[in-house]
Scaffold this motif. Structure first.
Motif, PDB file in Angstrom:
ATOM      1  N   CYS A 219       4.404  -4.919  -6.081  1.00 46.06           N
ATOM      2  CA  CYS A 219       3.783  -4.379  -4.868  1.00 46.06           C
ATOM      3  C   CYS A 219       4.560  -4.784  -3.612  1.00 46.06           C
ATOM      4  CB  CYS A 219       2.328  -4.836  -4.777  1.00 46.06           C
ATOM      5  SG  CYS A 219       1.235  -4.032  -5.983  1.00 46.06           S
ATOM      6  N   ARG A 220       5.084  -5.994  -3.587  1.00 42.37           N
ATOM      7  CA  ARG A 220       5.924  -6.412  -2.458  1.00 42.37           C
ATOM      8  C   ARG A 220       7.147  -5.510  -2.339  1.00 42.37           C
ATOM      9  NH1 ARG A 220       7.971 -12.304  -1.766  1.00 42.37           N
ATOM     10  NH2 ARG A 220       8.613 -11.342   0.198  1.00 42.37           N
ATOM     11  N   LEU A 221       7.757  -5.224  -3.465  1.00 38.02           N
ATOM     12  CA  LEU A 221       8.935  -4.358  -3.464  1.00 38.02           C
ATOM     13  C   LEU A 221       8.580  -2.968  -2.959  1.00 38.02           C
ATOM     14  CD1 LEU A 221      10.430  -5.474  -6.899  1.00 38.02           C
ATOM     15  CD2 LEU A 221      11.478  -5.847  -4.654  1.00 38.02           C
ATOM     16  N   LEU A 222       7.472  -2.436  -3.423  1.00 35.41           N
ATOM     17  CA  LEU A 222       7.050  -1.108  -2.987  1.00 35.41           C
ATOM     18  C   LEU A 222       6.740  -1.086  -1.496  1.00 35.41           C
ATOM     19  CD1 LEU A 222       4.752  -0.302  -6.039  1.00 35.41           C
ATOM     20  CD2 LEU A 222       6.874   0.903  -5.466  1.00 35.41           C
ATOM     21  N   ARG A 223       6.068  -2.115  -1.007  1.00 40.39           N
ATOM     22  CA  ARG A 223       5.744  -2.166   0.421  1.00 40.39           C
ATOM     23  C   ARG A 223       6.982  -2.370   1.278  1.00 40.39           C
ATOM     24  NH1 ARG A 223       1.134  -5.108  -1.463  1.00 40.39           N
ATOM     25  NH2 ARG A 223       2.245  -7.067  -1.091  1.00 40.39           N
ATOM     26  N   SER A 224       8.040  -2.921   0.693  1.00 46.79           N
ATOM     27  CA  SER A 224       9.274  -3.142   1.455  1.00 46.79           C
ATOM     28  C   SER A 224      10.090  -1.858   1.623  1.00 46.79           C
ATOM     29  CB  SER A 224      10.137  -4.204   0.765  1.00 46.79           C
ATOM     30  OG  SER A 224      10.781  -3.684  -0.390  1.00 46.79           O
TER      31      SER A 224
ATOM     32  N   ALA B  25       0.132  -0.029  -2.572  1.00 46.24           N
ATOM     33  CA  ALA B  25       1.450  -0.480  -2.135  1.00 46.24           C
ATOM     34  C   ALA B  25       2.387   0.706  -1.940  1.00 46.24           C
ATOM     35  CB  ALA B  25       2.034  -1.460  -3.144  1.00 46.24           C
ATOM     36  N   CYS B  26       2.303   1.708  -2.811  1.00 50.93           N
ATOM     37  CA  CYS B  26       3.109   2.922  -2.647  1.00 50.93           C
ATOM     38  C   CYS B  26       2.750   3.630  -1.347  1.00 50.93           C
ATOM     39  CB  CYS B  26       2.886   3.874  -3.819  1.00 50.93           C
ATOM     40  SG  CYS B  26       3.600   3.340  -5.387  1.00 50.93           S
TER      41      CYS B  26
END
Length: 351
Positions: A88-93, A120-121
């Motif tokens: 989710c962190r990666l998606l929010r980034s 998150a997407c």
């Protein structure tokens, strides 16, 4: 088709991740811009060296924050177990995520984490997709493909056969519980024995694709023991301990078995087993009983030089990697195989 390239990050470099590094280094479609590793002895090494090829100018790091801060279109996320908060962190980034680590289809077992991923997407304007070989291909895409040329279906079977000593890394001996006393093996589930909810994703996708509803999914497990010591490079599987295993997952529709998955894993030939199971060679079989009865087999073949290795990890990696361009170009959200439709693999034909 455009000449667009996609900037990718490789998250972990195990068996699947190394396939990713090798492909990204050779493909005109991808630009590998960063590699995250877990093992300290890989830190500072060129990613090509880790993956068994010539240096490619990308240095591996274990600094998660550094990787998350990098600019990239997609992260190829390949740990064995997914950390949902990290994804989710990666998606929010602002990075799309394509993974082989699970969550292939939104079943009830993944509802809570699925909502986290979808949010998150939405926050990052990004997309998430999971693929692989099984689940994520052999147990869903292939049966649906075969069903397209079928008039009537009575039941569907997906059979995975693996000879672990010849066609898998030797660490799978312990992972899969080979060498255990039979009763202990049957009461202490291994990583494959805990896989019901993951394989069920393919069953639910298959059912949705056929327009039917599954009542429930059940699991059964049997084991065969070695009748003599089974030697391997790390030692031996002792006589009298588990040397073969048969997992069966059954999805019932209207009270009757409709979809059956079998995972048949062995370490030796039938004459050294009790009972003397003969699973045959490593392969995937998709069998539809109906009108007409049909069968499809996926297996590795010999190269022109006569060598042959089971391409299981190549299939696992490429089943997901070939979706990256379509995922990056799609609208944000959790994208299943149905959402992506027929993929258009890019950059595979090259001189």
């Amino acid at each position: 088709m455009s000449d667009k390239t996609y900037r990718v990050l490789q998250w972990m470099t195990g068996d699947v991740g190394q396939v990713g590094v090798r492909h990204f280094a050779d493909s005109p479609v991808f630009d590998l811009v960063g590699v995250l590793v877990h093992s300290h002895d890989k830190v500072g090494k060129d990613a090509g060296e880790i993956a068994g090829i010539a240096p490619i100018g990308v240095t591996a790091t274990d600094d998660v924050e550094q990787i998350i801060a990098m600019d990239a279109d997609c992260v190829f996320y390949t740990p064995i177990i997914m950390d949902v908060d990290t994804v989710c962190r990666l998606l929010r980034s602002g990075k799309n995520v394509v993974t082989t680590s699970g969550f292939f289809y939104p079943t009830a077992n993944f509802a809570a984490d699925g909502e986290k991923i979808r949010k998150a997407c939405e926050d990052g304007g990004t997309s998430f997709h999971a693929g692989g070989i099984h689940p994520g291909y052999a147990g869903d895409i292939l049966p649906l493909t075969l069903a397209r040329v079928t008039s009537k279906i009575e039941n569907i079977r997906v059979i995975e056969v693996v000879n672990v000593l010849t066609d898998a890394p030797l660490d799978h001996i312990d992972w899969l519980g080979f060498g255990k006393e039979r009763n202990k093996f049957l009461t202490e589930p291994t990583i494959l024995g805990l896989g019901t909810v993951f394989f069920a994703q393919s069953m639910y996708m298959l059912a949705d694709g056929l327009g039917i509803e599954i009542d429930d999914v059940t699991a059964d497990l049997e084991a065969a023991v070695a009748t003599q010591d089974i030697p391997h490079e790390l030692g031996a599987i002792p006589s009298g301990t588990v040397a073969a295993q048969r997992h069966q997952w059954t999805a019932r529709v209207g009270g009757e078995p409709l979809i059956v998955f079998e995972a048949l894993y062995t370490t030796t030939s039938a004459d050294k087993l009790n009972p003397p199971w003969d699973f045959g060679k490593t392969r995937y079989r998709i069998v539809i009983d109906g009108d007409p009865p049909s069968e499809l087999t996926l297996q590795g073949v010999e190269r022109p030089d006569g060598t042959k290795t089971h391409p299981g990890y190549d299939w696992t990696a490429m089943g997901a990697i070939n979706a990256i361009p379509d995922v990056c170009d799609a609208q944000p959200g959790w994208l299943t195989h149905f959402d992506l439709g027929l993929l258009r693999p890019r950059g595979l034909v090259r001189k």
